[in-house]
Design an enzyme around this catalytic site. Structure first.
Site, PDB file in Angstrom:
ATOM      1  N   GLU A  16       1.017  -1.129  -0.062  1.00 55.50           N
ATOM      2  CA  GLU A  16       0.058   0.060   0.107  1.00 55.50           C
ATOM      3  C   GLU A  16       0.825   1.241  -0.001  1.00 55.50           C
ATOM      4  O   GLU A  16       1.602   1.274   0.822  1.00 55.50           O
ATOM      5  CB  GLU A  16      -1.066   0.043   1.094  1.00 55.50           C
ATOM      6  CG  GLU A  16      -1.973   1.072   1.153  1.00 55.50           C
ATOM      7  CD  GLU A  16      -2.695   1.233   0.034  1.00 55.50           C
ATOM      8  OE1 GLU A  16      -3.273   0.576  -0.401  1.00 55.50           O
ATOM      9  OE2 GLU A  16      -2.499   2.259  -0.524  1.00 55.50           O
ATOM     10  N   LYS A  56       8.329  -1.776  -2.152  1.00 53.91           N
ATOM     11  CA  LYS A  56       7.442  -1.041  -1.206  1.00 53.91           C
ATOM     12  C   LYS A  56       8.833  -0.130  -0.329  1.00 53.91           C
ATOM     13  O   LYS A  56       8.659   0.944   0.063  1.00 53.91           O
ATOM     14  CB  LYS A  56       6.756  -1.893  -0.521  1.00 53.91           C
ATOM     15  CG  LYS A  56       6.020  -1.324   0.801  1.00 53.91           C
ATOM     16  CD  LYS A  56       5.273   0.194   0.502  1.00 53.91           C
ATOM     17  CE  LYS A  56       4.964   0.796   1.685  1.00 53.91           C
ATOM     18  NZ  LYS A  56       4.198   2.052   1.496  1.00 53.91           N
ATOM     19  N   CYS A  78       6.093   4.606   9.429  1.00 48.53           N
ATOM     20  CA  CYS A  78       6.820   3.537   8.454  1.00 48.53           C
ATOM     21  C   CYS A  78       8.116   4.132   8.072  1.00 48.53           C
ATOM     22  O   CYS A  78       8.989   3.148   7.872  1.00 48.53           O
ATOM     23  CB  CYS A  78       5.755   3.433   7.265  1.00 48.53           C
ATOM     24  SG  CYS A  78       4.309   2.619   7.988  1.00 48.53           S
TER      25      CYS A  78
HETATM   26  P1  NAD Z   1      -2.058  -0.608  12.839  1.00 47.82           P
HETATM   27  O1  NAD Z   1      -1.258  -0.745  14.041  1.00 47.82           O
HETATM   28  O2  NAD Z   1      -3.076   0.910  12.618  1.00 47.82           O
HETATM   29  O3  NAD Z   1      -3.164  -1.593  12.311  1.00 47.82           O
HETATM   30  C1  NAD Z   1      -2.877  -3.063  12.482  1.00 47.82           C
HETATM   31  C2  NAD Z   1      -3.931  -3.716  13.237  1.00 47.82           C
HETATM   32  O4  NAD Z   1      -3.838  -5.059  12.855  1.00 47.82           O
HETATM   33  C3  NAD Z   1      -4.201  -3.573  14.493  1.00 47.82           C
HETATM   34  O5  NAD Z   1      -5.455  -2.972  14.707  1.00 47.82           O
HETATM   35  C4  NAD Z   1      -4.087  -4.993  15.188  1.00 47.82           C
HETATM   36  O6  NAD Z   1      -5.000  -4.948  16.429  1.00 47.82           O
HETATM   37  C5  NAD Z   1      -4.463  -5.604  14.401  1.00 47.82           C
HETATM   38  N1  NAD Z   1      -3.943  -7.157  14.404  1.00 47.82           N
HETATM   39  C6  NAD Z   1      -2.711  -7.363  14.464  1.00 47.82           C
HETATM   40  N2  NAD Z   1      -2.471  -8.985  14.734  1.00 47.82           N
HETATM   41  C7  NAD Z   1      -3.587  -9.429  14.236  1.00 47.82           C
HETATM   42  C8  NAD Z   1      -4.162 -10.644  14.119  1.00 47.82           C
HETATM   43  N3  NAD Z   1      -3.433 -11.753  14.410  1.00 47.82           N
HETATM   44  N4  NAD Z   1      -5.347 -10.916  13.920  1.00 47.82           N
HETATM   45  C9  NAD Z   1      -6.271  -9.603  13.937  1.00 47.82           C
HETATM   46  N5  NAD Z   1      -5.937  -8.573  13.979  1.00 47.82           N
HETATM   47  C10 NAD Z   1      -4.591  -8.113  14.133  1.00 47.82           C
HETATM   48  O7  NAD Z   1      -1.284  -0.278  11.585  1.00 47.82           O
HETATM   49  P2  NAD Z   1      -1.267   0.079  10.009  1.00 47.82           P
HETATM   50  O8  NAD Z   1      -0.763   1.721  10.166  1.00 47.82           O
HETATM   51  O9  NAD Z   1      -2.480  -0.197   9.513  1.00 47.82           O
HETATM   52  O10 NAD Z   1      -0.047  -0.644   9.488  1.00 47.82           O
HETATM   53  C11 NAD Z   1      -0.163  -1.971   8.711  1.00 47.82           C
HETATM   54  C12 NAD Z   1       0.836  -2.261   7.876  1.00 47.82           C
HETATM   55  O11 NAD Z   1       0.678  -1.493   6.745  1.00 47.82           O
HETATM   56  C13 NAD Z   1       2.210  -2.339   8.291  1.00 47.82           C
HETATM   57  O12 NAD Z   1       2.988  -3.079   7.650  1.00 47.82           O
HETATM   58  C14 NAD Z   1       2.533  -0.605   7.539  1.00 47.82           C
HETATM   59  O13 NAD Z   1       3.955  -0.623   7.365  1.00 47.82           O
HETATM   60  C15 NAD Z   1       1.859  -0.812   6.440  1.00 47.82           C
HETATM   61  N6  NAD Z   1       1.594   0.574   5.901  1.00 47.82           N
HETATM   62  C16 NAD Z   1       1.062   1.548   6.657  1.00 47.82           C
HETATM   63  C17 NAD Z   1       0.990   2.862   6.017  1.00 47.82           C
HETATM   64  C18 NAD Z   1       0.304   3.913   6.945  1.00 47.82           C
HETATM   65  O14 NAD Z   1      -0.024   4.888   6.511  1.00 47.82           O
HETATM   66  N7  NAD Z   1      -0.096   3.625   8.179  1.00 47.82           N
HETATM   67  C19 NAD Z   1       0.982   2.974   4.669  1.00 47.82           C
HETATM   68  C20 NAD Z   1       1.204   1.736   3.929  1.00 47.82           C
HETATM   69  C21 NAD Z   1       1.656   0.875   4.552  1.00 47.82           C
HETATM   70  C1  UGA Z   2       4.288   7.610   3.816  1.00 49.26           C
HETATM   71  C2  UGA Z   2       4.323   7.613   2.303  1.00 49.26           C
HETATM   72  O1  UGA Z   2       4.419   8.901   1.642  1.00 49.26           O
HETATM   73  C3  UGA Z   2       3.347   6.640   1.561  1.00 49.26           C
HETATM   74  O2  UGA Z   2       3.482   6.863   0.372  1.00 49.26           O
HETATM   75  C4  UGA Z   2       3.724   5.291   2.250  1.00 49.26           C
HETATM   76  O3  UGA Z   2       2.633   4.536   1.987  1.00 49.26           O
HETATM   77  C5  UGA Z   2       3.486   5.461   3.765  1.00 49.26           C
HETATM   78  O4  UGA Z   2       4.563   6.346   4.291  1.00 49.26           O
HETATM   79  C6  UGA Z   2       3.880   3.976   4.589  1.00 49.26           C
HETATM   80  O5  UGA Z   2       4.315   3.245   4.022  1.00 49.26           O
HETATM   81  O6  UGA Z   2       3.362   3.957   5.776  1.00 49.26           O
HETATM   82  P1  UGA Z   2       3.078   8.968   5.415  1.00 49.26           P
HETATM   83  O7  UGA Z   2       4.103   8.619   6.505  1.00 49.26           O
HETATM   84  O8  UGA Z   2       1.677   8.533   5.806  1.00 49.26           O
HETATM   85  O9  UGA Z   2       3.326   8.180   4.191  1.00 49.26           O
HETATM   86  O10 UGA Z   2       3.125  10.445   5.309  1.00 49.26           O
HETATM   87  P2  UGA Z   2       3.956  11.338   4.462  1.00 49.26           P
HETATM   88  O11 UGA Z   2       3.193  12.482   3.723  1.00 49.26           O
HETATM   89  O12 UGA Z   2       4.958  10.589   3.565  1.00 49.26           O
HETATM   90  O13 UGA Z   2       4.929  12.200   5.427  1.00 49.26           O
HETATM   91  C7  UGA Z   2       5.852  11.438   6.362  1.00 49.26           C
HETATM   92  C8  UGA Z   2       6.459  12.542   7.241  1.00 49.26           C
HETATM   93  O14 UGA Z   2       7.243  13.270   6.580  1.00 49.26           O
HETATM   94  C9  UGA Z   2       5.602  13.499   7.967  1.00 49.26           C
HETATM   95  O15 UGA Z   2       6.140  13.774   9.183  1.00 49.26           O
HETATM   96  C10 UGA Z   2       5.782  14.663   7.129  1.00 49.26           C
HETATM   97  O16 UGA Z   2       5.379  15.803   7.800  1.00 49.26           O
HETATM   98  C11 UGA Z   2       6.981  14.519   6.553  1.00 49.26           C
HETATM   99  N1  UGA Z   2       7.430  15.417   5.457  1.00 49.26           N
HETATM  100  C12 UGA Z   2       7.095  15.010   4.261  1.00 49.26           C
HETATM  101  C13 UGA Z   2       8.468  16.490   5.571  1.00 49.26           C
HETATM  102  O17 UGA Z   2       8.822  16.651   6.460  1.00 49.26           O
HETATM  103  N2  UGA Z   2       8.803  16.915   4.379  1.00 49.26           N
HETATM  104  C14 UGA Z   2       8.095  16.777   3.159  1.00 49.26           C
HETATM  105  O18 UGA Z   2       8.531  17.313   2.051  1.00 49.26           O
HETATM  106  C15 UGA Z   2       7.330  15.739   3.073  1.00 49.26           C
END
Ligand code: NAD
Ligand code: UGA
Length: 463
Positions: free
Chosen positions: A162, A221, A277
């Site tokens: 994602e 990713k 992340c």
């Molecule tokens: P999160 O902590 O918000 O959500 C994860 C959820 O999974 C929790 O609610 C937890 O209770 C649940 N969980 C864990 N183990 C479980 C199980 N065995 N059965 C059922 N539920 C279970 O995490 P997130 O931010 O959604 O991130 C999830 C993944 O996506 C991570 O690998 C992260 O790196 C990736 N990712 C996150 C973002 C982002 O913007 N947060 C963007 C891209 C990718």
């Molecule tokens: C980031 C990536 O942008 C997503 O593509 C990815 O899916 C995600 O991580 C993930 O794998 O979790 P996110 O962390 O939600 O998304 O937000 P960003 O917009 O990337 O910002 C990350 C941090 O960098 C923030 O603290 C933001 O304020 C900072 N930032 C961003 C800067 O300081 N300068 C910039 O120019 C841009």
């Protein structure tokens, strides 16, 4: 193969919004999001969709439209796995806090638990989709668990990372730059890839849906996050040089961003990147490189994190230095606690570390953030274990009104770039503060000239 039932394990920042959008765009598919966290599921099912556990612009409207129609939130994990043809794994993959790889490697215990549960429950062939961000070659481990503990059921493992960013998750999901799907190059693998392509094709044009082998998808990713974070550390490194030389980092960023090869995005100097992340994924990349003996590769990427830590620390040091080398018993107001605007997520937010440094210097911190709760801020600080929870409670005051938060402050520090901060009556804030009234703009969002004309001593990043 036509997909009619999807299950997603993990109702977090990725699972919730991603599945809400799939359900909205594919009314013919039943989407069930499951989680072990009962409170989280209860919140997703709150009759008032403004109370769902994740704040993202546009999300509550989509949940209101699809929930109960073809979008369901449940704690019945096994039932949902059993019924679905496709199972997305969207659980958390935090940095390990114990054992081998502590502080670097991704902790895959939640992923393994999901794989074991799927293997136990599945009675028909299933497609298992890695949505969580994972180390390259994790699909191999998942496959081994599924094939060795399953009931002879056939599993296809796909990687579908994602790329959404928080705060813009819904627009990112509705109009993605690309959808990436990695799978096996066997006929069964290709059938699984096509089935998932067809789900996304309900709203994403096919030229934006990229298919690769599993390892390229997994590694892309980590690479994307590493490149994005690297740009921020690069511009932040330049911001320090700007401060010494009289250059202005905003002007430098604009000048280089107009080069079409560099491009203007992700060049905003800041108090340092946060979020769940960037740091976790780069540490994971560094760990993988070290595991293969690629020490130069590991050192190269680790520098992105070292620079980011330096930037956060530099910001708190600058506040102390500017306030005549002591902040003891001085009130410093933080505008913003979230790691970026338009989210209530605070994971790894720079605000936490800056507050911790300043409390070590015996400052009194008062905070206003439009979306982050008091309990969340306190638990963020407690998590660092620098001091007792009682001491954190004494040092941190959280207010619901920005003007109240700024009253009698010696300095204001902008930690998050919330739009509303630029619209405040800054003269009123100035009048209520101790003089000289300092502003430390960790996001370069305020109008420096205007603030200086009111009487503030303004400090931005990189100027
Ligand atoms: P999160 O902590 O918000 O959500 C994860 C959820 O999974 C929790 O609610 C937890 O209770 C649940 N969980 C864990 N183990 C479980 C199980 N065995 N059965 C059922 N539920 C279970 O995490 P997130 O931010 O959604 O991130 C999830 C993944 O996506 C991570 O690998 C992260 O790196 C990736 N990712 C996150 C973002 C982002 O913007 N947060 C963007 C891209 C990718
Ligand atoms: C980031 C990536 O942008 C997503 O593509 C990815 O899916 C995600 O991580 C993930 O794998 O979790 P996110 O962390 O939600 O998304 O937000 P960003 O917009 O990337 O910002 C990350 C941090 O960098 C923030 O603290 C933001 O304020 C900072 N930032 C961003 C800067 O300081 N300068 C910039 O120019 C841009």
């Amino acid at each position: 193969m036509e997909i009619t039932k999807i299950c997603c394990i993990g109702a977090g920042y990725v699972g919730g919004p991603t599945m809400a959008v799939i359900a909205q765009k594919c009314p013919h598919i039943q989407v069930t999001v499951v989680d072990l966290n009962e409170q989280r599921i209860k919140d997703w099912n709150d009759p008032n969709t403004d109370n769902i556990p994740i704040y993202e612009p546009g999300l509550s409207e989509i949940v209101a439209e699809a929930r109960g129609r073809n979008l369901f939130f449940s704690t019945e994990v096994e039932k949902a796995i059993d019924e679905a043809q496709v199972i997305f794994i969207s659980v958390n993959t935090p940095t390990k806090t114990y054992g081998k790889g502590k502080g670097m490697a991704a902790d895959l215990k939640y992923i393994e638990l999901c794989a074991r549960q799927i293997a136990k429950v599945a009675k028909q062939n299933k497609i298992v989709v890695e949505k969580s961000t994972l180390p390259v070659r994790t699909a191999e481990a998942i496959k081994s668990i599924l094939d060795n503990t399953g009931n002879g059921v056939q599993f296809q493992i796909l990687s579908n990372p994602e790329f959404l960013a928080e705060g813009t998750a819904i627009t990112d999901l509705l109009n993605p730059d690309r959808i990436l799907i990695g799978g096996d190059t066997t006929p069964d693998g290709e059938e699984a890839i096509n089935a998932l392509v067809n789900v996304y094709a309900n709203w994403v044009s096919k030229d934006k849906i990229l298919t690769t082998n599993v390892w390229s998808s997994e590694l892309s990713k980590l690479t994307a996050n590493a490149f994005l974070a690297q740009r921020i550390s690069s511009i932040n490194a330049m911001s320090e040089l700007c401060e010494k030389t009289g250059a202005d980092v905003n002007e430098v960023a604009k000048a280089i961003g107009m080069d079409s090869r560099i491009g203007p995005k992700f060049l905003k100097a800041s108090v340092g990147f946060g979020g769940s992340c960037f740091q976790k994924d780069i540490l994971n990349l560094v760990y993988i490189a070290k595991t293969y003996g690629l020490n130069e590769v590991a050192d190269y990427w680790e520098q992105v994190i070292i620079m980011n830590d330096h930037q956060k620390r530099r910001f708190s040091s600058k506040i102390v230095q500017t306030l005549y080398n002591t902040v003891a018993d001085k009130k410093i107001t933080f505008l913003g606690w979230a790691f970026k605007k338009d989210t209530n997520d605070t994971r790894e937010s720079a605000a936490i570390y800056v507050a911790d440094d300043l409390i070590n210097e015996q400052a009194k911190i008062s905070v206003y953030d439009p979306k982050v709760s008091k309990n969340k801020m306190l638990s963020d600080l407690d998590y660092l274990e620098t001091r007792s929870a009682e001491k954190n409670l004494e040092a941190l005051t959280i207010l619901n009104d920005p003007y109240e938060a700024c009253k009698n402050a010696h300095a204001i520090a902008v930690l998050t770039e919330w739009d509303e901060f630029t619209t405040y009556d800054w003269k009123r804030i100035y009048d209520s503060m101790h003089k000289p009234a300092f502003v430390f703009d960790g996001r370069n969002i305020l109008d420096a000239k205007k603030l200086e004309s009111i009487g503030f001593v303004y400090n931005g990043i990189g100027s």
